[in-house]
Scaffold this motif. Structure first.
Motif, PDB file in Angstrom:
ATOM      1  N   SER A 261       0.931  -1.377   0.006  1.00 50.49           N
ATOM      2  CA  SER A 261       0.045   0.091  -0.136  1.00 50.49           C
ATOM      3  C   SER A 261       0.731   1.193  -0.043  1.00 50.49           C
ATOM      4  N   GLN A 262       0.262   2.366  -0.318  1.00 50.95           N
ATOM      5  CA  GLN A 262       0.896   3.796  -0.413  1.00 50.95           C
ATOM      6  C   GLN A 262       0.446   4.483   0.451  1.00 50.95           C
ATOM      7  N   CYS A 263       1.079   5.250   1.403  1.00 52.45           N
ATOM      8  CA  CYS A 263       0.734   6.331   2.318  1.00 52.45           C
ATOM      9  C   CYS A 263       0.598   7.569   1.828  1.00 52.45           C
ATOM     10  N   GLY A 264      -0.209   8.189   1.900  1.00 51.45           N
ATOM     11  CA  GLY A 264      -0.710   9.673   1.310  1.00 51.45           C
ATOM     12  C   GLY A 264      -0.873  10.585   2.398  1.00 51.45           C
ATOM     13  N   SER A 272      -4.968   6.653   5.618  1.00 55.78           N
ATOM     14  CA  SER A 272      -4.095   7.305   4.920  1.00 55.78           C
ATOM     15  C   SER A 272      -3.439   6.238   3.710  1.00 55.78           C
ATOM     16  N   TYR A 273      -3.872   4.935   3.891  1.00 51.77           N
ATOM     17  CA  TYR A 273      -3.073   4.024   3.011  1.00 51.77           C
ATOM     18  C   TYR A 273      -4.060   3.694   1.804  1.00 51.77           C
ATOM     19  N   THR A 274      -3.588   3.602   0.643  1.00 52.19           N
ATOM     20  CA  THR A 274      -4.281   3.145  -0.716  1.00 52.19           C
ATOM     21  C   THR A 274      -3.554   1.831  -1.076  1.00 52.19           C
ATOM     22  N   ASN A 331      -9.910   0.368   7.083  1.00 52.13           N
ATOM     23  CA  ASN A 331      -9.612   1.009   5.749  1.00 52.13           C
ATOM     24  C   ASN A 331     -10.640  -0.063   4.830  1.00 52.13           C
ATOM     25  N   ASP A 333     -10.848   0.089   1.353  1.00 55.51           N
ATOM     26  CA  ASP A 333     -10.236  -0.278   0.370  1.00 55.51           C
ATOM     27  C   ASP A 333      -9.256  -1.402   0.492  1.00 55.51           C
ATOM     28  N   LEU A 334      -8.608  -1.419   1.782  1.00 55.57           N
ATOM     29  CA  LEU A 334      -7.672  -2.618   1.936  1.00 55.57           C
ATOM     30  C   LEU A 334      -8.476  -3.853   2.137  1.00 55.57           C
TER      31      LEU A 334
END
Length: 373
Positions: A261-264, A272-274, A331, A333-334
């Motif tokens: 995942s990517q933290c934004g 915050s994680y995608t 989350n 999405d996760l």
């Protein structure tokens, strides 16, 4: 008298400008495609290096435990099973290779052999040249590998030449160097967790530990709640229900790691994680493949931790227990990425995925439950 139409100079300039623009545009597109190919090659190699580094960290534990034990038993059995998969043999002098600087070439050969088995696709000798890797697998140079330097550090390093495919516009070769760095898990690290005395090297969360440490940590808790299904270590399977012919393997997956995942934003906030769905799916399918291999390697009997010997029946149902950090609940999405990967797992291998949430990974607090989904 016929009139003569004079072609204006502007018409010719438009044609020339159009030809130049099209040429430049084509060159830019070729360059872009070349860059994508470079990134693809680097990504494939780096992913395999990461897997090799994690495996060597785990094997260091098994080999050290076997070497120091009078019985050798479980640890060496586990080591033998794993190397039968990834290296095709069991190096009896594994710890000597890992610890002795004089065995640097043997360590490089071991790292290369394992990495070739850790590529996401089969037959790397066929598709690596298509990506531009000069001489394919033979062109991968692992001599920069350093195993157990300074006591625990593992560095898997590879250098190779990459031919940039520019479709005849120009010829270019790049020298690429990639590394995967970690620390070797040694027996004292896991003993700290097993005894409950704390996290090794000052880590505040079990999720900062290696896959091997946290996998053992979580499965010990799960096995304690299922003592009648607890399989003796060294056989690949974690739980076995003879009556239902049901097999279970457990794995842990820190979905907040950069590879998943990517933290934004705030690193301590789950939202915050995608997710990177393809990476999560690839990892879970890899675990599914290992599960299938473990089942195929089972003998006629399974030895349980309480000493019983049960017949290894043909599997009617299989469950891959996937343990993720507690904050994953927050989350959607996760969770969606995990469920999508679970569907792919069942479609490909007929294995159901059971998602469990256990202990925080972002806040550093301990505790939590093992609720199933």
């Amino acid at each position: 008298m016929k009139s003569i139409r004079r072609i204006g100079s502007c018409d010719g300039s438009y044609t020339i400008e159009g030809a130049l623009t099209l040429t430049i545009f084509t060159a830019c597109m070729m360059a872009l495609l070349s860059i994508l190919t470079i990134l693809k090659a680097e990504g494939e190699v780096q992913d395999a290096l990461n897997r090799t580094a994690m495996q060597l960290s785990q094997y260091a534990y098994a080999a050290e435990t076997a070497r120091e034990s009078d019985l050798a038993g479980d640890a060496y059995d586990a080591l033998s099973r794993e190397f039968a998969d990834v290296a095709g043999r069991v190096p009896e002098d594994l710890m000597a290779i890992l610890r002795n600087e004089a065995d640097a070439l043997a360590g490089a050969a071991l790292a290369k052999n394992m990495t070739l088995h850790n590529f996401s696709r089969d037959n790397p000798s066929e598709w690596l040249p298509k990506l531009g890797v000069v001489n394919g697998t033979k062109g991968l140079d692992f001599r920069s590998t350093e195993l157990l330097q300074e006591g625990k550090r593992l560095k898997i390093g590879v250098t190779f030449s990459l031919r940039v495919n520019t479709y005849g516009l120009f010829e270019k070769r790049l020298t690429i160097h990639e590394e995967a760095n970690t620390v070797a898990l040694l027996p004292e690290d896991y003993e700290d967790f097993r005894s409950g005395s704390g996290h090794s090297e000052g880590n505040s969360s079990i999720w900062q530990e290696t896959n091997f440490v946290r996998g053992k940590y979580f499965m010990q808790k799960i096995k304690a709640n299922n003592p009648d299904q607890d399989v003796k270590p060294g056989q690949g399977i974690d739980l076995y229900d003879e009556g239902a012919a049901h097999y279970v393997e457990g794995v842990s997956l820190n979905v907040f790691k950069p590879m998943y995942s990517q933290c934004g934003g705030d690193e301590n906030a789950a939202m915050s994680y995608t997710p990177i769905p393809e990476s999560i799916e690839k990892e879970i399918l890899g675990y599914g493949k290992k599960f299938e291999n473990d089942l195929r390697k089972l003998g006629p009997d399974i030895t349980m931790s309480d000493g019983r010997t049960l017949p290894a029946k043909r599997a009617k149902t299989k469950t891959l227990m996937i343990i993720v950090p507690e904050e994953t609940r927050q989350n959607p999405d996760l969770q969606a990425a995990l469920q999508s990967a679970a569907r792919s797992l069942e479609s490909r291998y007929g294995t159901k995925a059971e998602i469990r949430y256990a202990e925080p990974a972002l806040t550093g607090k301990t505790g939590g439950s093992h609720d199933g989904e």
